[in-house]
Structures are given as structure tokens and as C-alpha cells.
Scaffold this active site. Sequence first.
Site, mmCIF file in Angstrom:
data_model
loop_
_atom_site.group_PDB
_atom_site.id
_atom_site.type_symbol
_atom_site.label_atom_id
_atom_site.label_comp_id
_atom_site.label_asym_id
_atom_site.label_seq_id
_atom_site.Cartn_x
_atom_site.Cartn_y
_atom_site.Cartn_z
ATOM 1 C CB SER A 1 -0.879 0.007 1.227
ATOM 2 O OG SER A 1 -1.684 1.162 1.329
ATOM 3 C CE1 TYR B 1 -2.884 -1.476 5.899
ATOM 4 C CE2 TYR B 1 -2.258 0.713 5.261
ATOM 5 C CZ TYR B 1 -2.900 -0.581 4.805
ATOM 6 O OH TYR B 1 -3.239 -0.938 3.345
#
Length: 318
Positions: free
Chosen positions: A163, A189
Site C-alpha cells: 500500500s 499499518y
Amino acid sequence: MSVPQTPGTFGATTTAAEVVDGIDLHGRRAVVTGASSGIGVETARALASAGADVTLAVRNTEAGDRVVARLEAELPSGSGKLTVGLLDLADRSTVAAFAAGWQGPLHILVNNAGVMAPQEITRTPDGREQQFAVNHLGHFALTTGLHRALAAADGARIVSVSSTGHLFSPVVFDDLDYRFRPYDPWTSYGQSKTANILFAVAAAERWADDGITANALMPGNIADTNLARHMDLQEIADFVASGAIALPPQKTVEQGAATSVLLAGSPTVAGVSGRYFEDCAEAKPVTERGTNVGGVAPYALDRDNAARLWQVSEALIG
């Protein structure tokens, strides 16, 4: 049959179906983790439509069975076979069982499953912080467990869904599990998504002699996905409004799966390894997060970081 396009003709709006148009994957076997929803379903659909036999590796096998039934009703004749396998990346026993139960070569492994930004820290049964454990360690254990099958395929491809969130944080080796620093859902994350890229860098180097390529990617800002299930819409809106992140334009799930499918099956990227892609093209390096909505941080492609993460990961999974 149409001629496969070159990467230059693909972009942010390309769909997975457009990527596989004209590609023949009959005789190839694929595993897609997290394939019971979102871009995992579309990745499985596209690979099967090109003839690959696809195993949906999922936590909820009933949900996986429903996806298989739907895809079998929608896919044309001549598509690949679809099956379901149990895989919970937070549960080391299911990861080991899945790898041990695989028979024969594996041509394509798409490490797609993931968790994003739980607001409170959660730990797996073995004490690891959940995002790092699921997004990286679980996939690391799965992929290394399937190494023999990948090596037997003569040209296997590993695809890791990362990501642009990797820009939030490098891997903090001295505190992977937030035992000394305050937990933050986004830096957590970020380090897990950085780890996905570093894994591809390390696997590309370690397994090149086995004919295995490994790459990572940013699928995009997907409009309809289960990844953000831990956040409500207001939390997401507030986060964007705070300036902590700038998001690219939204994509459909069909567009979001395109880069995964490109790296998994397109002949246009044959032999490419250890790279990070977005919008069906190799990402450009960036030197700071700032207001960037894309690009790849230098720490995510650093070979020393990749080698260190591999060693740490081996120790953590025993």
C-alpha cells in the site's frame, strides 16, 4: 484472441479483465489469500477466466464457497477450476496446515489478505501485534512454507499486496510489537506494508536461482472493500481532512485488482522481480511522504533492510 497489451497501455483505470485479455494461464495453479471479498475475489476471477486453477485461501470457508459458486456461475466455459482452502494468517497452525497440504507445483501466489488500522492494539495468540503478524508474518510463513512448490513451478510468481500506506513508517526493528512506544494504527499499518515490499525484495534475491520472481504493489484507493472494516466512515474522513494522508482517486474493485493480476500473469512483466508497482507500472521513488499519493520510499527497497527483516521473521515464526 486479442494480443496482450504492453504495460504502457495500462493505467489507473485499467481493469483486471483487461489485463488478462488474450492471456492463456491454462495449466497454471494459483493461490489468492483473502479471496472471499474485495480485490481478492476479482483477482481470483481474472486468473480463473484466463484458465488458471485458483485456490481461494480464506478464514471463512463458507464465505469462500459462496464466492466460488458465484464465480462458477459467471465465468465462461473453459475457465480454470476454483477451490477453497482454510487459511487464517493470525493462526500459525492453519498456515502450516495449508502449506503442508499443498501438493505439486504452485505457479502463482498472491498474498492479498490484510487488516488495516484497528483503533486499539490487538495481539495474536503468540503475542505479536496484529497488523504486522497478519499482513507480514503470516504471509512470510505461508510463502516460505510453499517454497518447494513455487520452486517446482519453473517460473513461479509471488505477488504481495502492499500500500501507499508504507509511507507512514519503515519497519521499526527495535519495537515491532509496540511494547515500548504508544500504539498508533497508521504507523503500525505502515510498517506492515513496508514489510510486504521488503519481503518481495528479499525473496527476489534469495530465490532467483529457483526461477521465482517476487514483487509488491499498491492496488489503489478502492471504493468497495472490506479492508477498512475496523474504521467508520467518519474516522476515515477525519483522517483525510487532518492532512495526514492524501488519497488518490477512488478505483472500483475491478480496477483495484488490475496491478495484482498484471504481476501474477502478464507476460509483459516476465522476469521482473524485487519491484514495487502502482497503477500497473513500476512506482517512482520519493524522498519524503509530504502530500504524495504514490511512489515508493527508499527504505522499502533497501536490500539490507530486506535481509534483516527476513532473518527476524525466520526467528519470529520459529
